[in-house]
Design a protein around this motif. Structure first.
Motif, PDB file in Angstrom:
ATOM      1  N   VAL A  74      64.947 -41.171 -64.075  1.00 20.60           N
ATOM      2  CA  VAL A  74      64.292 -40.559 -62.913  1.00 20.60           C
ATOM      3  C   VAL A  74      65.234 -40.565 -61.708  1.00 20.60           C
ATOM      4  CG1 VAL A  74      62.401 -40.802 -61.257  1.00 20.60           C
ATOM      5  CG2 VAL A  74      61.969 -41.102 -63.704  1.00 20.60           C
ATOM      6  N   LEU A  75      65.869 -41.721 -61.455  1.00 21.36           N
ATOM      7  CA  LEU A  75      66.784 -41.816 -60.315  1.00 21.36           C
ATOM      8  C   LEU A  75      67.996 -40.905 -60.496  1.00 21.36           C
ATOM      9  CD1 LEU A  75      66.729 -45.674 -59.635  1.00 21.36           C
ATOM     10  CD2 LEU A  75      65.483 -43.876 -58.431  1.00 21.36           C
ATOM     11  N   ALA A  76      68.463 -40.762 -61.743  1.00 17.91           N
ATOM     12  CA  ALA A  76      69.622 -39.905 -62.000  1.00 17.91           C
ATOM     13  C   ALA A  76      69.324 -38.450 -61.679  1.00 17.91           C
ATOM     14  CB  ALA A  76      70.068 -40.049 -63.458  1.00 17.91           C
ATOM     15  N   THR A  77      68.098 -38.021 -61.939  1.00 20.05           N
ATOM     16  CA  THR A  77      67.753 -36.628 -61.642  1.00 20.05           C
ATOM     17  C   THR A  77      67.667 -36.369 -60.142  1.00 20.05           C
ATOM     18  OG1 THR A  77      65.371 -37.096 -61.769  1.00 20.05           O
ATOM     19  CG2 THR A  77      66.470 -36.423 -63.809  1.00 20.05           C
ATOM     20  N   ARG A  78      67.483 -37.414 -59.371  1.00 19.38           N
ATOM     21  CA  ARG A  78      67.362 -37.269 -57.918  1.00 19.38           C
ATOM     22  C   ARG A  78      68.648 -37.659 -57.184  1.00 19.38           C
ATOM     23  NH1 ARG A  78      62.100 -36.802 -56.339  1.00 19.38           N
ATOM     24  NH2 ARG A  78      62.570 -37.654 -54.271  1.00 19.38           N
ATOM     25  N   TRP A  79      69.705 -37.918 -57.939  1.00 16.46           N
ATOM     26  CA  TRP A  79      70.963 -38.338 -57.332  1.00 16.46           C
ATOM     27  C   TRP A  79      71.592 -37.183 -56.554  1.00 16.46           C
ATOM     28  CZ3 TRP A  79      73.001 -42.709 -56.079  1.00 16.46           C
ATOM     29  CH2 TRP A  79      74.367 -42.848 -55.830  1.00 16.46           C
ATOM     30  N   PRO A  80      72.032 -37.411 -55.318  1.00 11.62           N
ATOM     31  CA  PRO A  80      72.587 -36.322 -54.505  1.00 11.62           C
ATOM     32  C   PRO A  80      73.847 -35.715 -55.127  1.00 11.62           C
ATOM     33  CG  PRO A  80      72.080 -38.245 -53.155  1.00 11.62           C
ATOM     34  CD  PRO A  80      71.957 -38.678 -54.581  1.00 11.62           C
ATOM     35  N   GLN A  81      74.082 -34.456 -54.815  1.00 12.20           N
ATOM     36  CA  GLN A  81      75.283 -33.775 -55.274  1.00 12.20           C
ATOM     37  C   GLN A  81      76.503 -34.270 -54.480  1.00 12.20           C
ATOM     38  OE1 GLN A  81      75.442 -31.631 -57.920  1.00 12.20           O
ATOM     39  NE2 GLN A  81      73.315 -32.310 -58.190  1.00 12.20           N
ATOM     40  N   PRO A  82      77.713 -34.110 -55.039  1.00 11.11           N
ATOM     41  CA  PRO A  82      78.924 -34.589 -54.345  1.00 11.11           C
ATOM     42  C   PRO A  82      79.081 -34.021 -52.939  1.00 11.11           C
ATOM     43  CG  PRO A  82      79.430 -34.020 -56.626  1.00 11.11           C
ATOM     44  CD  PRO A  82      78.017 -33.604 -56.383  1.00 11.11           C
ATOM     45  N   GLU A  83      78.628 -32.787 -52.729  1.00 10.73           N
ATOM     46  CA  GLU A  83      78.763 -32.174 -51.403  1.00 10.73           C
ATOM     47  C   GLU A  83      77.993 -32.950 -50.346  1.00 10.73           C
ATOM     48  OE1 GLU A  83      77.814 -30.598 -54.130  1.00 10.73           O
ATOM     49  OE2 GLU A  83      79.651 -29.451 -54.595  1.00 10.73           O
ATOM     50  N   ARG A  84      76.855 -33.543 -50.748  1.00  9.69           N
ATOM     51  CA  ARG A  84      76.060 -34.329 -49.802  1.00  9.69           C
ATOM     52  C   ARG A  84      76.834 -35.571 -49.361  1.00  9.69           C
ATOM     53  NH1 ARG A  84      70.491 -34.012 -50.821  1.00  9.69           N
ATOM     54  NH2 ARG A  84      70.232 -35.593 -49.192  1.00  9.69           N
ATOM     55  N   PHE A  85      77.516 -36.218 -50.303  1.00  7.96           N
ATOM     56  CA  PHE A  85      78.302 -37.400 -49.963  1.00  7.96           C
ATOM     57  C   PHE A  85      79.482 -37.018 -49.067  1.00  7.96           C
ATOM     58  CE2 PHE A  85      76.262 -38.871 -53.940  1.00  7.96           C
ATOM     59  CZ  PHE A  85      75.679 -40.025 -53.464  1.00  7.96           C
ATOM     60  N   GLU A  86      80.146 -35.916 -49.398  1.00 10.98           N
ATOM     61  CA  GLU A  86      81.284 -35.484 -48.587  1.00 10.98           C
ATOM     62  C   GLU A  86      80.849 -35.205 -47.151  1.00 10.98           C
ATOM     63  OE1 GLU A  86      82.860 -32.124 -50.625  1.00 10.98           O
ATOM     64  OE2 GLU A  86      83.515 -33.288 -52.385  1.00 10.98           O
ATOM     65  N   ALA A  87      79.692 -34.559 -46.995  1.00  7.11           N
ATOM     66  CA  ALA A  87      79.196 -34.260 -45.646  1.00  7.11           C
ATOM     67  C   ALA A  87      78.855 -35.547 -44.898  1.00  7.11           C
ATOM     68  CB  ALA A  87      77.974 -33.348 -45.733  1.00  7.11           C
ATOM     69  N   ALA A  88      78.233 -36.518 -45.596  1.00  8.95           N
ATOM     70  CA  ALA A  88      77.856 -37.776 -44.952  1.00  8.95           C
ATOM     71  C   ALA A  88      79.095 -38.567 -44.528  1.00  8.95           C
ATOM     72  CB  ALA A  88      76.997 -38.611 -45.905  1.00  8.95           C
ATOM     73  N   ILE A  89      80.115 -38.582 -45.378  1.00 16.51           N
ATOM     74  CA  ILE A  89      81.352 -39.295 -45.040  1.00 16.51           C
ATOM     75  C   ILE A  89      82.036 -38.633 -43.850  1.00 16.51           C
ATOM     76  CG2 ILE A  89      83.664 -39.847 -45.881  1.00 16.51           C
ATOM     77  CD1 ILE A  89      82.380 -40.182 -48.682  1.00 16.51           C
ATOM     78  N   ALA A  90      82.047 -37.302 -43.829  1.00 17.53           N
ATOM     79  CA  ALA A  90      82.657 -36.589 -42.701  1.00 17.53           C
ATOM     80  C   ALA A  90      81.916 -36.886 -41.401  1.00 17.53           C
ATOM     81  CB  ALA A  90      82.666 -35.089 -42.986  1.00 17.53           C
ATOM     82  N   GLN A  91      80.588 -36.934 -41.447  1.00 17.21           N
ATOM     83  CA  GLN A  91      79.798 -37.251 -40.247  1.00 17.21           C
ATOM     84  C   GLN A  91      80.096 -38.659 -39.755  1.00 17.21           C
ATOM     85  OE1 GLN A  91      75.738 -36.580 -41.446  1.00 17.21           O
ATOM     86  NE2 GLN A  91      75.742 -34.468 -40.706  1.00 17.21           N
TER      87      GLN A  91
END
Length: 454
Positions: A400-417
């Motif tokens: 269940v958690l794996a299906t809701r895991w954010p895409q890599p683009e979300r992490f890249e945006a969060a790191i940039a912020q």
């Protein structure tokens, strides 16, 4: 070569890590304190037992080291964000050193030994939080992820080696000698950090508030930011399953041992298999898999961690149990450093220590819940069935958690912020503008740090 120009498909190397003088100092201090801590845990347990001849009191002494995270971990780690990280680490080492000297050199009653041990462990939370918050200022990109993987493997190796060394020193020499070695380790760690890691001022976050409110900011940041919340929930869930074989090892070994046979070797085999799997996984994934592939493997490893233990339902022999436990440890090692690296990079300056406190406390609580719950179930049902079904439920949860895991683009945006200082903490007062960390590798080497890493 900066991380921005570092080949994205090539993992960072250990040579690159240890070429950075500040990191060498941090790693040496880490090894000293971890090895000393585990040696001391084994020695204190034996010392208390020798003084009291009580198994309950010796177990209490061992468990005391975990209490600070449960009773005040997040509050104590909030202190680390108020002061320079180097200063926090040195002061914590200098607090712990004389306490262990007193335990070693003074003939104390058992209650006083446990009280001093508790006081010494209160300094562990801010020290570890400060180190965790400092690392992203020294290492960036894949170097940070590889360092975290190395730390995980080092911790497991220090745990196994420290327990064996501590018990051996206490048995063949004296527990006091092991405690003196731990005090010396803290003193050396303080010297290394003070002289080999450069001073960085604390991050200015506007007017300071009550410590409880600042601690609450850490919880709001972690659980109010979608990317951080996803990492926290996945890590906490993984802890519910990977710890179970270790927690039930003593009772499981008694069931697996032949009638009249000594179960202790089987218990040792089960308890050692998870750290061994973690060490192998950390080294193999950290060095052998390219960065983008590591992130793609987060979801498979999250499912594999409990899945590896489901065959316990078949009541396999001890060697197979140890192998299954090692595979689960390997999966956790493939999961934790990568998620930890994403987590710390997505944190804004001035909140890293508090967020570390939230995560470490959550990990301790989840592990405690898992061991207590499965232990109570094992009192009523066979251990193989308890472990197998518990972990089968874990597979469903992880899917269940794996299906809701954010895409890599979300992490890249969060790191940039986070790098640009644009992260908003829900409910926190606006902070003074803070410049993102500067990569000092474009500057001449620092005379204090050895090699200018930041």
């Amino acid at each position: 070569m900066s991380d921005e120009t570092h080949a994205p498909e090539r993992p960072a190397t250990f040579r690159e890590l240890f070429a950075i003088g500040e990191y060498r100092a941090v790693y040496l201090a880490l090894v000293l304190t971890w090895a000393g801590d585990y040696i001391a845990k084994a020695a204190v347990t034996m010392l208390v037992y020798q003084e009291s001849e009580s198994v309950a009191l010796s177990a209490t002494a061992f468990a005391t080291s975990y209490l600070p995270w449960l009773v005040g971990g997040p509050l104590l780690t909030a202190l680390a964000d108020r002061y320079p990280y180097r200063t926090v680490m040195v002061i914590c080492d200098l607090i712990r050193m004389p306490l262990f000297l007193v335990i070693a050199l003074v003939d104390l009653p058992v209650w006083a030994i446990i009280a001093l041990l508790f006081l010494s462990t209160l300094a562990t939370a801010p020290s570890q939080a400060a180190r965790s918050a400092m690392l992203p200022l020294i290492l960036q990109g894949d170097r940070l992820v590889v360092a975290l993987s190395l730390h995980g493997s080092t911790n497991q190796a220090a745990q196994v080696g420290g327990y064996v060394a501590g018990a051996s020193i206490a048995l063949y020499h004296s527990p006091q000698l092991a405690l003196l070695l731990n005090a010396a380790a803290f003193g050396l760690s303080a010297l290394v950090i003070w002289f080999r890691v450069r001073h960085r001022p604390a991050v200015a976050l506007g007017e300071r508030r009550h410590l409880l409110r600042e601690t609450g900011d850490g919880f709001r940041l972690v659980f109010g930011t979608p990317v951080l919340r996803a990492i926290a929930i996945l890590v906490f869930a993984a802890m519910l399953f990977s710890i179970v074989p270790e927690g039930l090892a003593a009772a499981w070994a008694s069931e697996l041992a032949d009638e009249g046979a000594n179960p202790e070797p089987i218990q040792g085999l089960i308890m050692a298999s998870s750290p061994i799997g973690f060490i192998l996984g950390g080294l193999a994934i950290g060095r052998g898999v390219r960065p983008s592939r590591r992130q793609a493997l987060i979801r498979p490893f999250a499912v594999l961690a409990p899945l590896a233990l489901v065959p316990a339902l078949l009541n396999p022999p001890a060697v197979v149990v140890a192998l299954l436990t090692a595979v689960s440890g390997f999966a956790v090692a493939g999961l934790m450093p990568v998620t930890n690296g994403l987590f710390v990079q997505a944190l804004p300056n001035g909140y890293r220590a508090r967020a570390f406190g939230v995560m470490n406390t959550g990990v301790q609580v989840m592990q405690g819940i898992a061991v207590l719950t499965t232990g109570m179930l094992a009192d009523r049902f066979p251990i193989p069935g308890v472990v197998g079904l518990w972990c089968a439920a874990g597979v469903l949860l992880m899917l269940v958690l794996a299906t809701r895991w954010p895409q890599p683009e979300r992490f890249e945006a969060a790191i940039a912020q986070a790098r640009e200082g644009q992260v908003v903490v829900p409910g926190a007062r606006p902070a003074h503008p803070v410049s993102p960390p500067v990569d000092d590798r474009s500057r001449p080497p620092s005379s204090e740090a050895g090699v200018g890493a930041v």
